[in-house]
Design a protein around this motif. Structure first.
Motif, PDB file in Angstrom:
ATOM      1  N   PRO A  23       0.810  -1.224   0.000  1.00 26.88           N
ATOM      2  CA  PRO A  23       0.000   0.000   0.000  1.00 26.88           C
ATOM      3  C   PRO A  23       0.842   1.273   0.000  1.00 26.88           C
ATOM      4  O   PRO A  23       0.336   2.343  -0.356  1.00 26.88           O
ATOM      5  N   ASP A  24       2.095   1.176   0.391  1.00 21.22           N
ATOM      6  CA  ASP A  24       2.956   2.359   0.484  1.00 21.22           C
ATOM      7  C   ASP A  24       3.778   2.609  -0.772  1.00 21.22           C
ATOM      8  O   ASP A  24       4.489   3.619  -0.851  1.00 21.22           O
ATOM      9  N   GLY A  25       3.698   1.692  -1.740  1.00 23.49           N
ATOM     10  CA  GLY A  25       4.553   1.824  -2.914  1.00 23.49           C
ATOM     11  C   GLY A  25       6.028   1.737  -2.562  1.00 23.49           C
ATOM     12  O   GLY A  25       6.880   2.347  -3.226  1.00 23.49           O
ATOM     13  N   ALA A  26       6.332   0.974  -1.529  1.00 21.59           N
ATOM     14  CA  ALA A  26       7.717   0.840  -1.075  1.00 21.59           C
ATOM     15  C   ALA A  26       8.533   0.011  -2.059  1.00 21.59           C
ATOM     16  O   ALA A  26       7.995  -0.828  -2.787  1.00 21.59           O
ATOM     17  N   LYS A  27       9.827   0.229  -2.059  1.00 16.68           N
ATOM     18  CA  LYS A  27      10.715  -0.637  -2.818  1.00 16.68           C
ATOM     19  C   LYS A  27      10.882  -1.927  -2.042  1.00 16.68           C
ATOM     20  O   LYS A  27      11.157  -1.916  -0.839  1.00 16.68           O
ATOM     21  N   ILE A  28      10.680  -3.050  -2.714  1.00  9.89           N
ATOM     22  CA  ILE A  28      10.744  -4.349  -2.042  1.00  9.89           C
ATOM     23  C   ILE A  28      11.773  -5.232  -2.736  1.00  9.89           C
ATOM     24  O   ILE A  28      11.728  -5.422  -3.948  1.00  9.89           O
ATOM     25  N   ILE A  29      12.701  -5.740  -1.958  1.00  9.19           N
ATOM     26  CA  ILE A  29      13.704  -6.677  -2.443  1.00  9.19           C
ATOM     27  C   ILE A  29      13.506  -7.972  -1.669  1.00  9.19           C
ATOM     28  O   ILE A  29      13.179  -7.947  -0.477  1.00  9.19           O
ATOM     29  N   GLY A  30      13.668  -9.106  -2.327  1.00 11.34           N
ATOM     30  CA  GLY A  30      13.467 -10.373  -1.639  1.00 11.34           C
ATOM     31  C   GLY A  30      14.368 -11.457  -2.177  1.00 11.34           C
ATOM     32  O   GLY A  30      14.891 -11.360  -3.294  1.00 11.34           O
ATOM     33  N   THR A  31      14.548 -12.491  -1.363  1.00 16.09           N
ATOM     34  CA  THR A  31      15.452 -13.570  -1.756  1.00 16.09           C
ATOM     35  C   THR A  31      14.710 -14.861  -2.030  1.00 16.09           C
ATOM     36  O   THR A  31      13.616 -15.111  -1.524  1.00 16.09           O
ATOM     37  N   THR A  32      15.348 -15.675  -2.844  1.00 19.67           N
ATOM     38  CA  THR A  32      14.932 -17.053  -3.084  1.00 19.67           C
ATOM     39  C   THR A  32      16.188 -17.895  -3.193  1.00 19.67           C
ATOM     40  O   THR A  32      17.273 -17.376  -3.476  1.00 19.67           O
ATOM     41  N   ARG A  33      16.055 -19.183  -2.956  1.00 21.38           N
ATOM     42  CA  ARG A  33      17.211 -20.080  -3.092  1.00 21.38           C
ATOM     43  C   ARG A  33      17.364 -20.603  -4.508  1.00 21.38           C
ATOM     44  O   ARG A  33      18.392 -21.168  -4.849  1.00 21.38           O
ATOM     45  N   SER A  34      16.333 -20.411  -5.330  1.00 26.27           N
ATOM     46  CA  SER A  34      16.303 -21.028  -6.658  1.00 26.27           C
ATOM     47  C   SER A  34      16.271 -19.982  -7.762  1.00 26.27           C
ATOM     48  O   SER A  34      15.402 -19.105  -7.774  1.00 26.27           O
ATOM     49  N   ALA A  35      17.185 -20.105  -8.699  1.00 23.11           N
ATOM     50  CA  ALA A  35      17.218 -19.187  -9.840  1.00 23.11           C
ATOM     51  C   ALA A  35      15.939 -19.298 -10.669  1.00 23.11           C
ATOM     52  O   ALA A  35      15.529 -18.334 -11.321  1.00 23.11           O
ATOM     53  N   GLU A  36      15.297 -20.481 -10.627  1.00 25.92           N
ATOM     54  CA  GLU A  36      14.067 -20.677 -11.397  1.00 25.92           C
ATOM     55  C   GLU A  36      12.913 -19.833 -10.850  1.00 25.92           C
ATOM     56  O   GLU A  36      11.914 -19.635 -11.533  1.00 25.92           O
ATOM     57  N   LYS A  37      13.033 -19.345  -9.619  1.00 24.39           N
ATOM     58  CA  LYS A  37      11.937 -18.583  -9.006  1.00 24.39           C
ATOM     59  C   LYS A  37      12.132 -17.073  -9.091  1.00 24.39           C
ATOM     60  O   LYS A  37      11.287 -16.305  -8.618  1.00 24.39           O
TER      61      LYS A  37
END
Length: 306
Positions: A23-37
């Motif tokens: 709702p805030d239009g924030a910048k969001i960065i996130g991790t995954t263990r799989s390059a396919e995701k």
């Protein structure tokens, strides 16, 4: 004050729902263990990075500008993977305002169907829940050391688009196991994201059960979903004779009704206070399969079902 930037360690099902809400239009960065995701994270509005238990320079640089940290990574035998890899970096984050840790109501263990709230003693049964308690305590300890609020969100059974009784009925995997007096607690993924954003808005710490208002027998959820679809519910199967994996059987070894007054007292109002409200919405909107709206198929036969 720095521009809001959220970093999610472990941007899975709940993390993607959280990012889609934004709702805030924030910048969001996130991790995954799989390059396919990686692409799936991008589609949810998350700038993706790989994390396999080691702190990379890319992650380190992003943490330097992060204001809000969400951890959705399960603990391991060696402890919490994020703390093991990045505790020092997190402790030194110059703009950090708040930490949120996604835990589980499994930390309470078995209460014989009685109600529990955040003041209840944690007496976890499974090894995975024992490790959750230890991880909760480790994150709370870090919060005290760096004087930042830490919110522990204890989640119940998560469902939503692509993960619900309607989908299970369609693909033929729904079963109605009956164990007398057994109830489960559940929460729609949109209420997890809603609670997270609400706590972020106030930089509020503490322990919060994020679960809907109505613990209930699992077979009732399947029956209700079948009624929406206009099909016959699967037959009831006595728990004693059911073929279950050890993990599935372990879930039935814990029985409790989890109260949610604390998150409500913090000002959050559930979008889906019970499974009927959620299933009604998903069926009517057609987003129950994968989040993409479709026309309801009420009254139509489902392959393999009569």
């Amino acid at each position: 004050m720095s521009e809001k930037q959220v970093f999610i360690f472990g941007a899975g099902y709940s993390g993607k729902a959280f990012a889609r809400a934004n709702p805030d239009g924030a910048k969001i960065i996130g991790t995954t263990r799989s390059a396919e995701k990686l692409e799936a994270l991008r589609q949810a509005g998350i700038a993706p990075l790989l994390f396999d238990g080691k702190l990379t320079s890319d992650i380190g640089e992003v943490l330097e500008k992060t204001t809000h940290l969400v951890i959705s990574v399960a603990p391991e035998d060696a402890g919490d993977p994020v703390l093991n890899a990045a505790r020092e970096a997190i402790a030194g984050m110059p703009d950090l305002e708040w930490i949120g840790y996604l835990s589980t109501v499994g930390v309470y263990g078995d209460y014989g169907g009685a109600w529990v709230d955040e003041t209840a003693v944690c007496r976890p049964v499974s090894k995975r829940s024992v490790m959750r308690v230890e991880a909760e305590q480790a994150w709370q300890k870090l919060g005290r050391e760096i004087d930042r609020p830490v919110a522990i969100l204890r989640l119940s059974g998560i469902y939503g688009p692509g993960r619900n009784a309607l989908v299970n009925l369609e693909n033929g995997t729904a079963r109605r196991l009956v164990k007398p007096d057994q109830v489960f607690n559940r929460v729609h993924c949109n209420d997890i994201s809603g609670a997270l954003w609400h706590l972020i808005a106030g930089n509020r710490g503490g322990i919060f059960n994020v679960t809907d208002d109505e613990p209930g027998p699992p077979q009732d959820v399947v029956a209700y979903a079948a009624s929406l679809m206009g099909i016959e519910a699967p037959p009831e199967i006595p728990f004693e004779t059911a073929q279950l994996s050890p993990m599935a059987r372990s879930f039935y070894g814990e029985n409790k009704r989890v109260a949610n007054a604390a998150i409500k007292a913090a000002g959050y109002r559930f979008r889906f206070p019970d499974y009927r409200a959620a299933l009604d919405h998903m069926w009517a909107s057609g987003d129950w399969r994968d989040g993409a709206p479709r026309s309801p198929m009420k009254g139509q036969a489902i392959p393999g079902k009569v």
